[in-house]
Write a protein that holds these residues in place. Sequence first.
Motif, short mmCIF file in Angstrom:
data_model
loop_
_atom_site.label_atom_id
_atom_site.label_comp_id
_atom_site.label_asym_id
_atom_site.label_seq_id
_atom_site.Cartn_x
_atom_site.Cartn_y
_atom_site.Cartn_z
N GLY A 115 -13.47 80.49 60.86
CA GLY A 115 -13.37 79.88 59.54
C GLY A 115 -14.73 79.36 59.15
N PRO A 116 -14.93 79.19 57.84
CA PRO A 116 -16.22 78.70 57.38
C PRO A 116 -16.48 77.27 57.86
CG PRO A 116 -14.66 78.77 55.55
CD PRO A 116 -13.99 79.41 56.72
N SER A 117 -17.73 76.89 57.82
CA SER A 117 -18.13 75.56 58.26
C SER A 117 -17.42 74.49 57.44
CB SER A 117 -19.64 75.50 58.07
OG SER A 117 -20.15 74.43 58.71
N GLY A 118 -16.89 73.47 58.10
CA GLY A 118 -16.25 72.37 57.38
C GLY A 118 -14.81 72.59 57.02
N CYS A 119 -14.20 73.66 57.56
CA CYS A 119 -12.82 73.96 57.18
C CYS A 119 -11.82 73.23 58.05
CB CYS A 119 -12.56 75.46 57.21
SG CYS A 119 -12.44 76.13 58.87
N GLY A 120 -12.30 72.49 59.04
CA GLY A 120 -11.38 71.69 59.84
C GLY A 120 -11.12 72.25 61.23
N LYS A 121 -11.99 73.16 61.71
CA LYS A 121 -11.78 73.75 63.03
C LYS A 121 -11.88 72.70 64.13
CE LYS A 121 -15.22 76.71 62.59
NZ LYS A 121 -15.76 76.36 61.27
N SER A 122 -12.93 71.87 64.04
CA SER A 122 -13.10 70.84 65.08
C SER A 122 -11.98 69.82 65.01
CB SER A 122 -14.45 70.12 64.90
OG SER A 122 -15.50 71.02 65.11
N LEU A 155 -5.40 64.24 57.17
CA LEU A 155 -6.08 63.62 56.04
C LEU A 155 -6.99 62.55 56.61
CD1 LEU A 155 -5.59 63.99 52.90
CD2 LEU A 155 -4.34 61.83 53.04
N TYR A 156 -8.30 62.68 56.40
CA TYR A 156 -9.20 61.60 56.82
C TYR A 156 -9.32 60.66 55.63
CZ TYR A 156 -11.17 64.32 60.75
OH TYR A 156 -11.38 65.00 61.90
N SER A 157 -9.05 59.38 55.84
CA SER A 157 -9.32 58.48 54.71
C SER A 157 -10.40 57.48 55.10
CB SER A 157 -8.05 57.76 54.28
OG SER A 157 -7.14 57.66 55.35
N SER A 201 -10.66 60.19 50.36
CA SER A 201 -10.10 60.82 51.55
C SER A 201 -10.43 62.31 51.55
CB SER A 201 -8.59 60.60 51.59
OG SER A 201 -8.01 61.09 50.41
N VAL A 202 -10.50 62.86 52.77
CA VAL A 202 -10.79 64.29 52.91
C VAL A 202 -9.56 64.97 53.49
CG1 VAL A 202 -12.26 65.98 54.03
CG2 VAL A 202 -13.20 63.76 53.37
N HIS A 203 -9.09 65.96 52.79
CA HIS A 203 -7.94 66.72 53.29
C HIS A 203 -8.49 67.84 54.17
CE1 HIS A 203 -3.62 68.03 52.10
NE2 HIS A 203 -3.81 67.98 53.39
N ALA A 204 -8.46 67.63 55.48
CA ALA A 204 -9.11 68.58 56.38
C ALA A 204 -8.20 69.75 56.75
CB ALA A 204 -9.58 67.86 57.63
N LEU A 205 -6.95 69.46 57.07
CA LEU A 205 -6.04 70.53 57.48
C LEU A 205 -4.76 70.45 56.67
CD1 LEU A 205 -6.28 70.26 61.37
CD2 LEU A 205 -7.36 71.98 59.93
N1 LIG Z 1 -14.10 61.33 61.25
C1 LIG Z 1 -14.11 61.88 60.02
N2 LIG Z 1 -13.95 61.11 58.92
C2 LIG Z 1 -13.92 61.67 57.69
N3 LIG Z 1 -14.07 62.98 57.44
C3 LIG Z 1 -14.24 63.80 58.50
C4 LIG Z 1 -14.26 63.29 59.83
N4 LIG Z 1 -14.45 64.33 60.67
C5 LIG Z 1 -14.53 65.44 59.90
N5 LIG Z 1 -14.41 65.12 58.60
C6 LIG Z 1 -14.41 66.05 57.46
O1 LIG Z 1 -13.36 66.96 57.65
C7 LIG Z 1 -13.76 68.27 57.31
C8 LIG Z 1 -13.54 69.19 58.48
O2 LIG Z 1 -14.43 68.85 59.52
P1 LIG Z 1 -14.50 69.66 60.89
O3 LIG Z 1 -13.16 69.68 61.48
O4 LIG Z 1 -15.59 69.08 61.69
O5 LIG Z 1 -14.91 71.12 60.35
P2 LIG Z 1 -15.50 72.37 61.16
O6 LIG Z 1 -15.44 72.09 62.61
O7 LIG Z 1 -14.62 73.52 60.75
O8 LIG Z 1 -16.89 72.61 60.67
C9 LIG Z 1 -15.21 68.19 56.89
O9 LIG Z 1 -15.27 68.19 55.51
C10 LIG Z 1 -15.68 66.86 57.44
O10 LIG Z 1 -16.63 66.29 56.57
#
Ligand SMILES: Nc1ncnc2c1ncn2[C@@H]1O[C@H](COP(=O)(O)OP(=O)(O)O)[C@@H](O)[C@H]1O
Lengths: 263, 256
Positions: B40-47, B12-14, B19-23
């Motif tokens: 996975g689609p862009s923005g799904c939390g792969k990175s 959870l990124y806050s 906050s963004v629930h990434a994974l």
């Molecule tokens: N440091 C951060 N702070 C807040 N939100 C983040 C941060 N890094 C990524 N996010 C959010 O988390 C989600 C997943 O990001 P990311 O893992 O980069 O996705 P992907 O690599 O699949 O495109 C995105 O919606 C992104 O906006």
Amino acid sequence: MKRFWNVALTILLFCSSILAWELIVRAFEIPTFIFPAPSKVAMALWRGFASGLYQKHLYYTLLETVLGFLLGSALGFFLGTAVALNRYVEYFFYPYIVMFQSLPKVALAPLIVVWFGLGLKSQVINTALVAFFPLLVNTMVGLKSADEDRMNLMRSLAASENQIFWMLRLPNALPFVMAGLDVAMIFALIGAIVAEFVGARAGLGMLIQSMNFNMDVSGQFSVLLILSIVGLLLNRCILLIRRRVLFWDPSEKERLERERIVL
Amino acid sequence: MEVIAVKELSKLYSSRDGSVHALQEINFKVSEGEFIAVVGPSGCGKSTLLKILAGILPPSNGEVRLRGTPITGPRRDIGVVFQSPVLFPWRSVLDNVLLPVDVQRLGRDGHLKVAMDLLNLVGLDGFERRYPWELSGGMQQRVAITRALIHDPAMLLMDEPFGALDAMTREQMNLELQRIWLERRKTVIFITHSIPEAVFLADRVLVMTPRPGCIMDDVQVKIPRPRALEAMNFPEFAPYVHSIRGRFNAKGMIDA
Ligand SMILES: Nc1ncnc2c1ncn2[C@@H]1O[C@H](COP(=O)(O)OP(=O)(O)O)[C@@H](O)[C@H]1O
Ligand SMILES: [Mg+2]
């Protein structure tokens, strides 16, 4: 071949403008104490060097400039590093930095003369003060500008903060630091001359002022000529260092390209 | 033996504006020497997943174990390749490759030959004295791969490493990566948003849902190796791509 003609043309243009200057001054009989002919300036220059007067003052001004530059930029670099690396230092120092930054530092010159007298010390301090800020600000910004991906790479390798500083932040800040040195060098010469105006026992700035009292305008012109050459040479020194240090910086290459066109 | 075990992993990124629930509750295991692709689609939390695996981002919940011990910080036995090459312009190719050796004080002398062999392996012999700006994008990424392998890590994490390359170079890099993998047999976690690339390279493809990302499918790819680029035209290739794409479409996503 094209380069040869460009050089030839440049020289021709220079000579003809000097000649025009000489002719105009003579034709309109402009008094020497208002605007001297180039021949008079050349004479003043020769007399100044032949008597050893100019060498002495040139040496003094150069000494002030270089010492002040080294002192000011070293302090600026170290304080900038401290501010960039330590949040507490930043928190307590930054307001003062911002306050002092907007102050024209040369306005402090009279005070510095009061505190430190007419000697070399006073001029070096004034010069250092002027050279200090470009380095402080640029070092600060440069050290903080490390790219997030590169930081992540270093972290993923389990690098210590120390290693991140030496292997990433510092080299990354070098283009900023060099740009700061560039500005600091120019500022240092200005600082030295202003300090001499305000009060000094020697130096080209002091010489200009005493010549002004004696209405020796040709003399002033000759000193101005020396100053502009000194400024140019000091700048070249920085440029040479910069090219060596920043051989890897793409923006440095663009600069080189541009300068090659100019020269 | 399993190298990685991911259990109930959430992130959870806050931030100030919410906050963004990434994974969400990610579970999977990876065996020694396996090549895993994550699509996975862009923005799904792969990175985000990759950063947690690399130990540079703490999870909000759950844990990741590497050979039985939880990952709590950066590790020295992991090699990471990012989407951009992330080379240091002030270091030559060789010095860039030796960065992990410098950081971890492994001794340059002992690793010089390793570096040269690896540069040879990725087809960059003769370029060791060059600087990054003298290389093409594909060559820079090869330097990044070499750098990730120099300290002989147990695992290689790759985050869309070929995403910025043109299609032709990308195919070449896929071939090279397969060749390197066949030779070194590292455990690889390879993130991509290209389904054909994932199927071409991987033993297993993990399919992720949109945010909050969780794993909705785990596909075994049973195509024999070494796979040539032509394998993409083989009858056994298409069904994998088709079924994975089908999963996305069923979820109402535009295909990646
Ligand atoms: N440091 C951060 N702070 C807040 N939100 C983040 C941060 N890094 C990524 N996010 C959010 O988390 C989600 C997943 O990001 P990311 O893992 O980069 O996705 P992907 O690599 O699949 O495109 C995105 O919606 C992104 O906006
Ligand atoms: Mg990503």
